[in-house]
Design a protein around this motif. Sequence first.
Motif, PDB file in Angstrom:
ATOM      1  N   MET A 149       9.389   6.973  13.160  1.00 16.89           N
ATOM      2  CA  MET A 149       7.883   6.599  13.314  1.00 16.89           C
ATOM      3  C   MET A 149       7.288   6.852  11.663  1.00 16.89           C
ATOM      4  SD  MET A 149       5.924   5.354  15.034  1.00 16.89           S
ATOM      5  CE  MET A 149       4.284   5.025  15.633  1.00 16.89           C
ATOM      6  N   SER A 150       7.878   7.793  11.021  1.00 13.18           N
ATOM      7  CA  SER A 150       7.095   8.195   9.890  1.00 13.18           C
ATOM      8  C   SER A 150       7.548   7.287   8.761  1.00 13.18           C
ATOM      9  CB  SER A 150       7.481   9.589   9.461  1.00 13.18           C
ATOM     10  OG  SER A 150       8.965   9.784   9.199  1.00 13.18           O
ATOM     11  N   ASN A 151       8.769   6.561   8.901  1.00 12.07           N
ATOM     12  CA  ASN A 151       9.362   5.670   7.975  1.00 12.07           C
ATOM     13  C   ASN A 151       8.409   4.299   8.108  1.00 12.07           C
ATOM     14  OD1 ASN A 151      11.462   7.135   6.862  1.00 12.07           O
ATOM     15  ND2 ASN A 151      13.021   6.389   8.226  1.00 12.07           N
ATOM     16  N   PHE A 152       8.342   3.920   9.631  1.00 12.57           N
ATOM     17  CA  PHE A 152       7.390   2.780   9.964  1.00 12.57           C
ATOM     18  C   PHE A 152       6.180   3.051   9.340  1.00 12.57           C
ATOM     19  CE2 PHE A 152       4.312   0.718  12.576  1.00 12.57           C
ATOM     20  CZ  PHE A 152       4.665  -0.604  12.595  1.00 12.57           C
ATOM     21  N   LEU A 153       5.522   4.024   9.296  1.00 10.75           N
ATOM     22  CA  LEU A 153       4.057   4.355   8.914  1.00 10.75           C
ATOM     23  C   LEU A 153       4.022   4.295   7.121  1.00 10.75           C
ATOM     24  CD1 LEU A 153       2.520   7.029  11.371  1.00 10.75           C
ATOM     25  CD2 LEU A 153       2.142   4.682  11.398  1.00 10.75           C
ATOM     26  N   VAL A 194       4.200   0.787   6.103  1.00 10.53           N
ATOM     27  CA  VAL A 194       2.846   0.112   6.376  1.00 10.53           C
ATOM     28  C   VAL A 194       2.004   0.430   5.099  1.00 10.53           C
ATOM     29  CG1 VAL A 194       0.794  -0.021   7.641  1.00 10.53           C
ATOM     30  CG2 VAL A 194       3.206  -0.281   8.993  1.00 10.53           C
ATOM     31  N   HIS A 195       2.066   1.758   4.678  1.00 11.02           N
ATOM     32  CA  HIS A 195       1.068   2.460   3.598  1.00 11.02           C
ATOM     33  C   HIS A 195       1.527   1.706   2.474  1.00 11.02           C
ATOM     34  CE1 HIS A 195      -1.271   4.977   1.312  1.00 11.02           C
ATOM     35  NE2 HIS A 195      -0.073   5.219   0.630  1.00 11.02           N
ATOM     36  N   ILE A 196       3.006   1.588   2.406  1.00 17.32           N
ATOM     37  CA  ILE A 196       3.396   0.878   1.008  1.00 17.32           C
ATOM     38  C   ILE A 196       2.997  -0.421   0.760  1.00 17.32           C
ATOM     39  CG2 ILE A 196       5.618  -0.007  -0.209  1.00 17.32           C
ATOM     40  CD1 ILE A 196       6.838   2.592   0.900  1.00 17.32           C
ATOM     41  N   LEU A 197       3.148  -1.287   2.111  1.00 19.05           N
ATOM     42  CA  LEU A 197       2.720  -2.644   2.065  1.00 19.05           C
ATOM     43  C   LEU A 197       1.150  -2.700   1.604  1.00 19.05           C
ATOM     44  CD1 LEU A 197       4.671  -4.032   4.894  1.00 19.05           C
ATOM     45  CD2 LEU A 197       5.173  -4.384   2.666  1.00 19.05           C
ATOM     46  N   GLN A 198       0.504  -1.952   2.336  1.00 13.41           N
ATOM     47  CA  GLN A 198      -1.150  -1.782   2.011  1.00 13.41           C
ATOM     48  C   GLN A 198      -1.395  -1.539   0.492  1.00 13.41           C
ATOM     49  OE1 GLN A 198      -2.195   1.057   4.654  1.00 13.41           O
ATOM     50  NE2 GLN A 198      -2.927  -0.548   6.335  1.00 13.41           N
ATOM     51  N   LEU A 250      12.307  -3.047  10.625  1.00 17.01           N
ATOM     52  CA  LEU A 250      11.620  -2.105  10.372  1.00 17.01           C
ATOM     53  C   LEU A 250      10.367  -2.846   9.441  1.00 17.01           C
ATOM     54  CD1 LEU A 250      10.419   0.720  10.434  1.00 17.01           C
ATOM     55  CD2 LEU A 250      11.640   0.933   8.065  1.00 17.01           C
ATOM     56  N   VAL A 251      10.661  -3.781   8.218  1.00 16.85           N
ATOM     57  CA  VAL A 251       9.954  -4.198   7.379  1.00 16.85           C
ATOM     58  C   VAL A 251       9.047  -5.451   8.024  1.00 16.85           C
ATOM     59  CG1 VAL A 251       9.857  -5.516   5.145  1.00 16.85           C
ATOM     60  CG2 VAL A 251      11.429  -3.444   5.283  1.00 16.85           C
ATOM     61  N   GLY A 252       9.744  -6.045   8.865  1.00 15.40           N
ATOM     62  CA  GLY A 252       8.889  -7.203   9.493  1.00 15.40           C
ATOM     63  C   GLY A 252       7.818  -6.731  10.262  1.00 15.40           C
ATOM     64  N   LEU A 253       8.014  -5.779  11.449  1.00 12.38           N
ATOM     65  CA  LEU A 253       7.058  -5.035  12.183  1.00 12.38           C
ATOM     66  C   LEU A 253       6.226  -4.326  11.265  1.00 12.38           C
ATOM     67  CD1 LEU A 253       9.387  -3.626  15.085  1.00 12.38           C
ATOM     68  CD2 LEU A 253       7.966  -5.902  15.052  1.00 12.38           C
ATOM     69  N   THR A 290       1.937  -5.257  11.345  1.00  9.71           N
ATOM     70  CA  THR A 290       1.071  -4.330  11.724  1.00  9.71           C
ATOM     71  C   THR A 290       0.049  -4.327  10.589  1.00  9.71           C
ATOM     72  OG1 THR A 290       2.737  -2.923  12.855  1.00  9.71           O
ATOM     73  CG2 THR A 290       0.805  -1.723  12.323  1.00  9.71           C
ATOM     74  N   LYS A 291       0.607  -4.215   9.095  1.00  9.44           N
ATOM     75  CA  LYS A 291      -0.398  -4.447   8.123  1.00  9.44           C
ATOM     76  C   LYS A 291      -1.277  -5.438   8.307  1.00  9.44           C
ATOM     77  CE  LYS A 291      -1.053  -5.926   3.690  1.00  9.44           C
ATOM     78  NZ  LYS A 291      -1.818  -7.046   3.641  1.00  9.44           N
ATOM     79  N   ILE A 292      -0.739  -6.655   8.358  1.00  8.02           N
ATOM     80  CA  ILE A 292      -1.734  -7.844   8.475  1.00  8.02           C
ATOM     81  C   ILE A 292      -2.603  -7.708   9.619  1.00  8.02           C
ATOM     82  CG2 ILE A 292      -1.765 -10.427   9.328  1.00  8.02           C
ATOM     83  CD1 ILE A 292      -0.572  -9.780   6.487  1.00  8.02           C
ATOM     84  N   LEU A 293      -2.262  -7.089  11.006  1.00 11.27           N
ATOM     85  CA  LEU A 293      -3.215  -6.934  11.870  1.00 11.27           C
ATOM     86  C   LEU A 293      -4.419  -5.920  11.590  1.00 11.27           C
ATOM     87  CD1 LEU A 293      -0.806  -7.268  14.862  1.00 11.27           C
ATOM     88  CD2 LEU A 293      -2.653  -8.922  14.183  1.00 11.27           C
ATOM     89  N   LEU A 294      -4.110  -4.856  11.020  1.00 11.46           N
ATOM     90  CA  LEU A 294      -4.695  -3.954  10.472  1.00 11.46           C
ATOM     91  C   LEU A 294      -5.822  -3.902   9.306  1.00 11.46           C
ATOM     92  CD1 LEU A 294      -2.659  -0.715  11.387  1.00 11.46           C
ATOM     93  CD2 LEU A 294      -4.429  -1.374  12.691  1.00 11.46           C
TER      94      LEU A 294
END
Length: 197
Positions: free
Chosen positions: A1-5, A8-12, A160-163, A167-171
Amino acid sequence: MSNFLNQVHILQWDDHRYYHQSRINQTLHLISALSFLVAYVFLFVDPAISGLIGWGLGMATRQSGHIFFEPRAFDEINGVSDAHKEAIKIGFNMQRKAILIGVWLSLPLTLWFSPSLFGWIEPATNLTGFWHDTGISWLALAIAGIGFRTVHLFFLRNPLVGLAWATKILLDPIHNVAIYWRSPFALLKGEMLDPIH
């Protein structure tokens, strides 16, 4: 989960520092984000209105900020060329956005000339019905665009990157309000570019 979050943070962060340096663009993104939050609420009230708000106001202001106000020259802050940024953008770079915008603008024209969408839907009989069908088609385009690119990223990168991207887009609306609410005030002070640190 931390890798996923973390992903998302890196993409943002990459999206902010590479594509949101203009204070005008940031302000337009703030307007866009607020309209998308309203569109999210209307998903549960009237999905057609949600599509009209999301694309008609949200995407129009968001993409006009990128097209007309965001610098496209060499990025002095990050030390990279615009071509480099476009090549590494995993979501919708300017070329993919152009295709998406073309489809978006073609949908109302298609519905105007073929109200039944070539026999796929019950044709609208009045202007209210036309706008309802336009809103639903724009909402379907948003779902299809996010879904297609997410699955595409599964194969280009990994799930992981796709999801994380989806998630980044929706947030994005929530994130954009949180980081760009000061932008109109900076713009009023004459600060045209964010001194991103």
